[in-house]
Design a protein around this motif. Sequence first.
Motif, short mmCIF file in Angstrom:
data_model
loop_
_atom_site.label_atom_id
_atom_site.label_comp_id
_atom_site.label_asym_id
_atom_site.label_seq_id
_atom_site.Cartn_x
_atom_site.Cartn_y
_atom_site.Cartn_z
N TYR A 150 -46.77 14.09 67.26
CA TYR A 150 -47.17 15.27 66.80
C TYR A 150 -46.57 16.08 67.11
O TYR A 150 -45.11 15.96 66.91
N SER A 151 -46.22 16.87 65.72
CA SER A 151 -45.24 17.71 66.33
C SER A 151 -45.79 18.56 65.95
O SER A 151 -46.89 19.37 66.83
N SER A 152 -43.96 20.37 66.81
CA SER A 152 -44.84 21.16 67.15
C SER A 152 -45.05 22.82 66.09
O SER A 152 -45.67 23.84 66.24
N ILE A 153 -45.01 22.22 64.93
CA ILE A 153 -45.93 23.09 63.57
C ILE A 153 -46.43 22.41 63.27
O ILE A 153 -46.73 20.95 62.17
N GLY A 154 -47.36 23.08 63.55
CA GLY A 154 -49.48 22.60 62.76
C GLY A 154 -49.74 23.50 61.72
O GLY A 154 -48.61 24.89 60.96
N ALA A 155 -51.09 23.56 62.19
CA ALA A 155 -51.58 24.15 60.66
C ALA A 155 -52.71 24.42 61.05
O ALA A 155 -53.78 24.69 61.84
N VAL A 156 -52.91 25.92 60.28
CA VAL A 156 -54.51 26.56 60.46
C VAL A 156 -54.78 25.54 59.29
O VAL A 156 -55.32 26.12 58.76
#
Length: 306
Positions: A200-206
């Motif tokens: 998983y990435s540390s840049i996610g989405a709302v």
Amino acid sequence: MFSDKLINAIKSKNNPTVVGLDPRIESIPEFIKEIAFKKYGNNVKGISEAIYYFNRGIIDSIFDVVPAVKIQVAFYEVYGPDGFDIFFKTAKYAKEKGLMVIADVKRGDIADVAEMYSKAYLQNEYIDAITVNPYMGEDTITPYIHDVIEHEKGLFILVKTSNKGSYTIQNLETENGTVYENVANMVNKISNLVKGKLGYSSIGAVVGATHREEAKILREKMPSAIFLVPGYGAQGATAEDVTNCFDENNLGAIVNSSRKVIFAYKSQYWKDVYSEYEYAQAARSEVLLMRGMINNALLKRKYIAC
Ligand SMILES: O=c1ccn([C@@H]2O[C@H](COP(=O)(O)O)[C@@H](O)[C@H]2O)c(=O)[nH]1
């Protein structure tokens, strides 16, 4: 790395939820306000101290069962420097209790200003991740990436927000799909730069819990992004509504609930069980109920798919 820490915390507590610390002074128990106002006065200082006392009670009651808290800065900013102080003190208190801390600040500005926001929040030792608004363009997100990597922090980029009005702009059709799909493509590209050991990435989405169909599309478009999912509970979304935000391993999302948890003692469901003195126990019961409902809905989905 932020994403590994968050996924491990979710797994170890078997709980893909985050408690939103959005304190509204009018809903805080009277006994807390009496104590704080007596000591500091019925002014911004007294209100800020009442909020801090209230938050500590909630944190003490839920820290062993939830992986994270989300602190909405607006509820602190409104009380000026005293409020801001309590915002950071709350982050520190939660962090010291072993919780991950998401600061819901929804920043968005030209790159050199974004750098200042990044410094202010992502370089703060008590904050693990922030929310940002990408609607000024990709160049306004780039400055945060350095701190995400350097300081092992997280970023949640608004893609499809939970409010009804999100349709007016985010669902507009372009020649390459809707606006929110274009933002998702951008997030996917950026998120691939910062992947952890768990994939998983540390840049996610709302992604709003209130948009079940859009969530399905977005899950496919951003396979490695962790979704921060607001809109559960007070905004009407249910456990079934959020299942599309999770991947095939029933991971990759964390569902927020603020009002419904922290003010559970006032709700129809709990008001005859808990007094205002037991507001923190009520919050714990509500969050355990939420965990059960979401985990059940995820299991059900898995069995239906088999
Ligand atoms: O699309 C969005 C993005 C963020 N939020 C935030 O989540 C909480 C929701 O509070 P509830 O009391 O659970 O409704 C709040 O802090 C919002 O700023 C959102 O609602 N939708």
